[in-house]
Scaffold this motif. Structure first.
Motif, short mmCIF file in Angstrom:
data_model
loop_
_atom_site.label_atom_id
_atom_site.label_comp_id
_atom_site.label_asym_id
_atom_site.label_seq_id
_atom_site.Cartn_x
_atom_site.Cartn_y
_atom_site.Cartn_z
N ASN A 190 35.59 35.77 36.34
CA ASN A 190 36.35 34.52 36.42
C ASN A 190 37.12 34.24 35.12
O ASN A 190 38.25 33.76 35.16
N THR A 211 29.83 37.44 37.17
CA THR A 211 30.68 36.47 37.86
C THR A 211 31.47 35.65 36.85
O THR A 211 32.69 35.48 36.99
N TYR A 219 39.84 30.90 27.74
CA TYR A 219 39.47 30.44 29.08
C TYR A 219 38.99 29.00 29.02
O TYR A 219 39.53 28.13 29.70
N PRO A 279 37.64 35.31 42.85
CA PRO A 279 38.44 34.89 41.69
C PRO A 279 39.89 35.37 41.78
O PRO A 279 40.81 34.67 41.34
N TRP A 280 40.10 36.54 42.38
CA TRP A 280 41.47 37.08 42.51
C TRP A 280 42.24 36.35 43.61
O TRP A 280 43.45 36.14 43.49
N SER A 309 32.18 38.29 44.07
CA SER A 309 32.56 37.90 42.69
C SER A 309 33.81 38.61 42.20
O SER A 309 34.44 38.16 41.25
N ASN A 310 34.12 39.74 42.82
CA ASN A 310 35.33 40.47 42.43
C ASN A 310 36.39 40.38 43.53
O ASN A 310 37.30 41.20 43.58
N ALA A 318 39.99 36.65 35.08
CA ALA A 318 40.94 36.28 36.14
C ALA A 318 41.78 35.09 35.69
O ALA A 318 42.98 35.04 35.95
N PHE A 319 41.15 34.15 35.00
CA PHE A 319 41.93 33.00 34.53
C PHE A 319 42.87 33.42 33.40
O PHE A 319 44.08 33.20 33.47
#
Lengths: 412, 136
Positions: A106, A102, A255, A135-136, A131-132, A109-110
């Protein structure tokens, strides 16, 4: 890759002896642990390594000049090297420690999200873990990107023709699970990676459910990122790995800011540390990282092909027996499947079945498995999921089936 | 019978079971007997969403005493609700609001009231007590 000469022949009884949690009783019954998709049990070597770290080696890493700090740093970096070898990552600095899958998703994704602009497209699939997905969605909201979802068929396989039709010059990223945690489907990941690359998109593989079941070679896969959790692969909780191609990690912004990730800090401008530290702000889970290395050393000694056969055998036998129960239906019948058996029984609630199995010593997972959209697709509130690991036995499957039949009788 | 006496009665009923499965057999029977909430009362505001099972709870106050009816999609959850309602029904809001529901732990079912159990029961007990507070 792992050297063949190191392998020990697969013997389930020998394996079981190394996992102390397995030899206990719950409610007066021998524990049958079939919730390996949620987390795996830990071998004694990992448990010992955790105790050793805190008994002998505890210190902060990368900074201290003193002896203990150097010992801890060396062990932490050795663990990184072990994982690098295991997944065949070309470079050590491509292996980033995170808190888990997770946290890893994240993070990407960021950071990847910072490179996107309005209208860019991201592709995920209908069988993703929350979790997938989330974040998107958050990224798409932030950057006004478009999220596309590869649909699945009734067997729980990706509709690859639809995936192909999604790919265009707008596609910047494809993030899919290697193996579905709910259905057990093994996705044609190599095909997905190759097609995405042809379209100019980068690929994240969510390896949370695959790393413990099969050989992972990130160079062979050619994925841009491969992300997994430590605790599902016989390591500790709270640690995970993001493998990322150096060319990607170099261009992505960090990140989180903080200690360890900086080169120089002034109030005017801060420059960032080199990889992997650029993505590892703050004191990491040092014990977790070191002991995840131990878990991979343990795994590297195992005969993965024999294990895959054993796990497949267990799951197949379980499936055959489950479908004999009136009203039972397997959810996820893909051609290519791992040792996950999800099912429902008409008229009975998964929660009730799970509770009664528990009282008979059998640990399974019930519910939506953090895949609510997938439950909506199959129009069910949840499933009962038995997920097998190499330390499970045929005898345990028999106990599970017997307990399941008794539960069903009681509820009807 | 006071609320406390009802609790003791249930604890005694469960003392005959020395096996977990017998205990659950009984809970399942209770679940099947639960006075089901009427469909018109099975509305969104009466729904307590657990992560796994869902619970509907309806109450009325008659002559200063509270009357509950409930339902769940899971039968074990329903059985435990049955026990809770048996203890709480026909009691004054004051008694319910201050009740110490020790019988659940005494009969070994405290795990079902843990917020992590995700069956909606912990929220249901909370709502039972809140409804009593509102009725005072």
């Amino acid at each position: 890759m792992v050297e063949e000469k190191m392998k020990v022949p697969f013997d389930v009884e020998q394996i079981r002896k190394q996992f102390p949690t397995l030899s206990q009783q719950v409610y007066g019954k021998n524990l049958v642990y079939l919730d390996n998709g949620a987390t795996s049990q830990k071998p004694q070597v990992v448990i010992d390594a955790i105790a050793k770290y805190y008994s002998e080696d505890n210190s902060n890493i990368h900074r201290g000049v003193h002896h203990l700090s150097q010992v801890a740093t060396e062990q932490y970096e050795n663990a990184r090297a072990t994982i690098q070898r295991y997944i065949n990552a070309p470079l050590l600095e491509e292996v980033l420690f995170t808190a888990g899958t997770t946290a890893g998703i994240n993070m990407i994704a960021f950071s990847f999200g910072e490179t996107l602009k309005e209208g860019d497209e991201i592709i995920i699939s209908a069988m993703e873990h929350h979790s997938n997905i989330v974040p998107w969605q958050m990224l798409c909201e932030r950057k006004k990107c478009v999220l596309k979802v590869i649909p699945i068929n009734q067997k729980g396989e990706l509709k690859m023709d639809v995936f192909e039709s999604f790919l265009s010059e707008k596609t910047k990223l494809v993030s899919v699970t290697h193996i579905s945690n709910t259905l057990g489907t093994i996705n044609p990941i190599k095909e997905i990676i190759d097609q995405s690359h042809q379209a100019g998109a980068k690929v994240i593989v969510d390896g949370a459910q695959s790393i413990q079941h099969m050989k992972i070679d990130v160079q062979e896969l050619d994925c841009d990122f491969f992300i997994f959790s430590g605790h599902k692969v016989f390591g500790p909780t709270g640690v995970g790995v993001v493998y990322g191609k150096k060319e990607m990690l170099d261009i992505l912004p960090p990140y989180q800011g903080g200690g360890d990730m900086i080169a120089k800090v002034t109030f005017e401008k801060t420059t960032y540390n080199v990889l992997p530290h650029k993505f590892e702000a703050g004191t990491p889970n040092i014990s977790g990282g070191i002991c995840l290395g131990t878990a991979f050393e343990f795994l590297a000694e195992q005969d993965l092909d024999a294990i895959a056969k054993h796990e497949h055998h267990l799951a197949k036998f379980a499936e055959e027996e489950i479908v004999k129960i009136e009203g039972a239906r397997i959810i996820g019948t893909a051609q290519n499947k791992t040792s996950v058996v999800s099912f429902v029984i008409d008229g009975l609630h998964p929660f009730d079945i799970g509770t009664l199995l528990d009282k008979q010593g059998v640990a399974v997972r019930t519910g939506h498995h953090c895949t609510q959209p997938l439950m909506d697709f199959f129009e069910i509130p949840g499933t009962i999921r038995a997920s097998f690991a190499f330390y499970n036995t045929m005898e345990e499957v028999e106990i599970f089936i017997k307990a399941l039949k008794r539960s069903v009788e009681m509820l009807r | 019978m006071t609320l406390e006496e009802k609790q003791i009665e249930i604890v005694e009923e469960f003392e005959v079971f020395d096996d977990w499965m017998d205990k659950y057999e009984y809970i399942i029977e209770l679940g099947k007997e639960l006075p089901i909430i009427s469909e018109e009362n099975k509305t969104e505001d009466k729904l307590i969403e657990g992560c796994q099972s869902r619970v509907w709870l309806h109450y009325e106050v008659k002559d200063g005493k509270m009357q509950f009816s409930a339902d769940s999609d899971a039968i074990i959850t329903k059985g435990i609700i049955g026990l809770l309602i048996r203890v709480m029904n026909n009691e004054s809001p004051e008694t319910i609001a201050t009740a110490n529901l020790h019988f659940i732990a005494d009969i070994g079912l405290q795990e079902h009231l843990s917020p992590t159990r995700a069956n909606g029961l912990a929220s249901m007990v909370q709502r039972l007590k809140m409804s009593a507070l509102k009725a005072i």
